[in-house]
Write an enzyme that holds these catalytic residues in place. Structure first.
Site, PDB file in Angstrom:
ATOM      1  N   ARG A  65     -22.626 -34.620   9.285  1.00  0.00           N
ATOM      2  CA  ARG A  65     -21.211 -35.194   9.516  1.00  0.00           C
ATOM      3  C   ARG A  65     -20.081 -34.507   8.928  1.00  0.00           C
ATOM      4  NH1 ARG A  65     -23.699 -40.391   6.844  1.00  0.00           N
ATOM      5  NH2 ARG A  65     -24.677 -41.361   8.654  1.00  0.00           N
TER       6      ARG A  65
ATOM      7  N   GLU B 168     -34.304 -44.485  16.130  1.00  0.00           N
ATOM      8  CA  GLU B 168     -35.458 -44.939  16.809  1.00  0.00           C
ATOM      9  C   GLU B 168     -34.930 -45.698  18.035  1.00  0.00           C
ATOM     10  OE1 GLU B 168     -38.865 -45.255  13.262  1.00  0.00           O
ATOM     11  OE2 GLU B 168     -38.316 -47.186  14.500  1.00  0.00           O
TER      12      GLU B 168
ATOM     13  N   ILE C 156     -32.877 -37.304  20.335  1.00  0.00           N
ATOM     14  CA  ILE C 156     -33.045 -36.333  19.359  1.00  0.00           C
ATOM     15  C   ILE C 156     -32.764 -34.946  19.866  1.00  0.00           C
ATOM     16  CG2 ILE C 156     -34.839 -35.260  17.710  1.00  0.00           C
ATOM     17  CD1 ILE C 156     -34.347 -38.148  17.161  1.00  0.00           C
ATOM     18  N   THR C 157     -31.552 -34.225  19.280  1.00  0.00           N
ATOM     19  CA  THR C 157     -31.172 -33.044  19.776  1.00  0.00           C
ATOM     20  C   THR C 157     -32.312 -31.879  19.411  1.00  0.00           C
ATOM     21  OG1 THR C 157     -28.697 -33.688  19.405  1.00  0.00           O
ATOM     22  CG2 THR C 157     -29.370 -31.263  19.431  1.00  0.00           C
TER      23      THR C 157
ATOM     24  N   GLU D 195     -24.644 -39.791  14.333  1.00  0.00           N
ATOM     25  CA  GLU D 195     -24.578 -39.430  12.711  1.00  0.00           C
ATOM     26  C   GLU D 195     -23.704 -40.492  12.108  1.00  0.00           C
ATOM     27  OE1 GLU D 195     -24.255 -35.391  12.277  1.00  0.00           O
ATOM     28  OE2 GLU D 195     -25.692 -34.803  13.873  1.00  0.00           O
TER      29      GLU D 195
ATOM     30  N   GLY E 294     -35.931 -36.145  13.310  1.00  0.00           N
ATOM     31  CA  GLY E 294     -36.258 -37.438  13.652  1.00  0.00           C
ATOM     32  C   GLY E 294     -35.952 -38.728  12.917  1.00  0.00           C
ATOM     33  N   LEU E 295     -35.084 -39.308  13.121  1.00  0.00           N
ATOM     34  CA  LEU E 295     -34.525 -40.440  12.500  1.00  0.00           C
ATOM     35  C   LEU E 295     -34.502 -41.574  13.235  1.00  0.00           C
ATOM     36  CD1 LEU E 295     -33.830 -41.831   9.594  1.00  0.00           C
ATOM     37  CD2 LEU E 295     -31.700 -40.913   9.806  1.00  0.00           C
TER      38      LEU E 295
ATOM     39  N   SER F 174     -23.801 -28.926  18.226  1.00  0.00           N
ATOM     40  CA  SER F 174     -24.834 -29.869  17.826  1.00  0.00           C
ATOM     41  C   SER F 174     -26.213 -29.030  17.857  1.00  0.00           C
ATOM     42  CB  SER F 174     -25.067 -30.755  19.063  1.00  0.00           C
ATOM     43  OG  SER F 174     -24.202 -31.681  19.097  1.00  0.00           O
TER      44      SER F 174
END
Length: 394
Positions: free
Chosen positions: A253, A143, A173-174, A373, A140-141, A101
């Site tokens: 992915r 929420e 968020i990784t 994802e 950052g996508l 990741s």
């Protein structure tokens, strides 16, 4: 003329190695040796303690290894093939999903977004440092209340004179708490836009998410952006709309398709080794029919999943992949990998829940991989739409 049968190897029962080039095997071997030497001795402790004490040093070493943005061209990136990258993901996740990741978010999300949609200035500023591991990125996508439906995001960016002012809350968020740069997606009057945000910008913070039972050897954070003021050139100039983040997610992915089989393979190998030594009723448990059935089922699925990953890699290196192709791979391989880990755990019995063995760690990690994802449900619907021509998301 009678031809002799190909030799059988429990590690490679279908002879998949014969489908790889010498260069591909060399790249895989380099990543495997790095993982064995640098990460395997420590990863169970990292997982138990939920901390990687030297993550910045590790990032630099991964950069030196050449796996950060390894499938991107230029700007210090190695420019290797999709299959090379997939084989690296296989070995990284055979050690731990958190390690894969870290590499995946760095290269296939944050770096890919800048490489694919960024300005020349953004590329020159960030990509060489990120490829070397000297700068860490996050993406950052997602929420707190918005996962599978990113069109409902609440993050907003507005123009204020020549600047942008960004307000956002991002979750799961990784790399977030250790990142030097964040690619943050937000709604604007023009549509969804991506912003390259240095994490030392006033108003930006990234609290660490604690109490996880999965991906513990991975930094997971919340991103909080309160009236973060950015210059006009912070926006990714070459994309407007959800096509931007979704294209990046499809890259990541693809790595999961390979990585999940690494976790599955490692669990199978641990179970095989254990069953040869563990005795019950005066004989190794590997000699019992029901145990051998488990091994046969696990081996078949690892081999099938690896062949699927390799096929998708060859497609990506050739004619290209559609998103639905990646959905086939992620849906099948993660779903099967979890079942393989669960079955391997039963072979180990009570020892299967101990971090002395990798199986429970892989099993718990894959519970996150199953839903991040793109959940299995979303990939099922993606495939269903491709088959019927009818979207069924709502």
């Amino acid at each position: 003329m009678t031809r002799s049968a190909a030799p059988f190897s429990p590690r490679d029962p279908l002879g998949i190695d014969n489908l790889l080039t010498d260069e591909e095997k060399a790249i895989r071997g380099s990543v495997r040796r790095f993982c064995d030497d640098r990460v395997e001795p420590h990863v169970a402790t990292w997982y138990e303690q939920a901390a990687i004490p030297d993550i910045r040093d590790l990032a630099v070493e991964l950069g030196t290894l050449g796996v950060l943005g390894m499938h991107l061209e230029g700007y210090g990136c190695p420019g290797m093939s999709a299959t090379d990258y997939g084989l690296a993901c296989l070995e990284l996740e055979a050690t731990d999903s958190g390690l894969r990741s870290l590499v995946s978010v760095q290269g296939s999300l944050a770096m890919f977004a800048i490489h694919h949609w960024g300005s020349e200035e953004q590329k020159q500023r960030w990509l060489p440092e990120m490829a070397a591991g000297r700068a860490i990125g996050c993406f950052g996508l997602t929420e707190p209340d918005v996962g599978s439906d990113p069109s409902s995001m609440k993050s907003r960016a507005r123009r204020d004179g020549g600047d942008w002012v960004l307000n956002a809350r991002k979750m799961w968020i990784t790399n977030g708490s250790v990142a030097d740069v964040a690619v943050v997606w937000a709604s604007t009057e023009e549509g969804v836009r991506g912003f390259v945000v240095p994490t030392d910008t006033p108003g930006f913070s990234a609290p660490l998410i604690k109490n996880k039972m999965s991906l513990r050897a991975s930094v997971t954070s919340e991103l909080v952006l309160d009236d973060v003021r950015l210059p006009a050139d912070a926006v990714l100039p070459d994309v407007v709309g959800l096509r931007g983040p979704l294209t990046c997610l499809n890259e990541a992915r693809y790595g999961i398709v390979w990585g999940a089989m690494g976790a599955a393979r490692a669990s199978l190998e641990a179970a095989l080794s254990y069953a040869q030594d563990r005795t019950q009723f005066g004989r190794p448990i590997s000699s019992f029919q029901l145990t051998q059935q488990k091994f046969a089922d696990m081996s078949v699925e690892v081999a099938k999943g690896t062949l699927l990953a390799l096929h998708l890699g060859r497609m990506k290196d050739g004619p290209g992949l559609a998103p639905v192709h990646v959905s086939y791979g992620k849906l099948n391989n993660v779903r099967e990998a979890i079942e393989i880990c669960r079955m391997a755990r039963t072979v180990l019995g009570a020892n299967g829940i101990s971090l002395e063995y990798p199986v429970i760690r892989h099993m718990n990690n894959l519970e996150s991989v199953l839903t991040y994802e793109g959940t299995s449900e979303m990939h099922l619907l993606s495939i269903g739409q491709a088959l019927t021509g009818i979207p069924a998301y709502r």
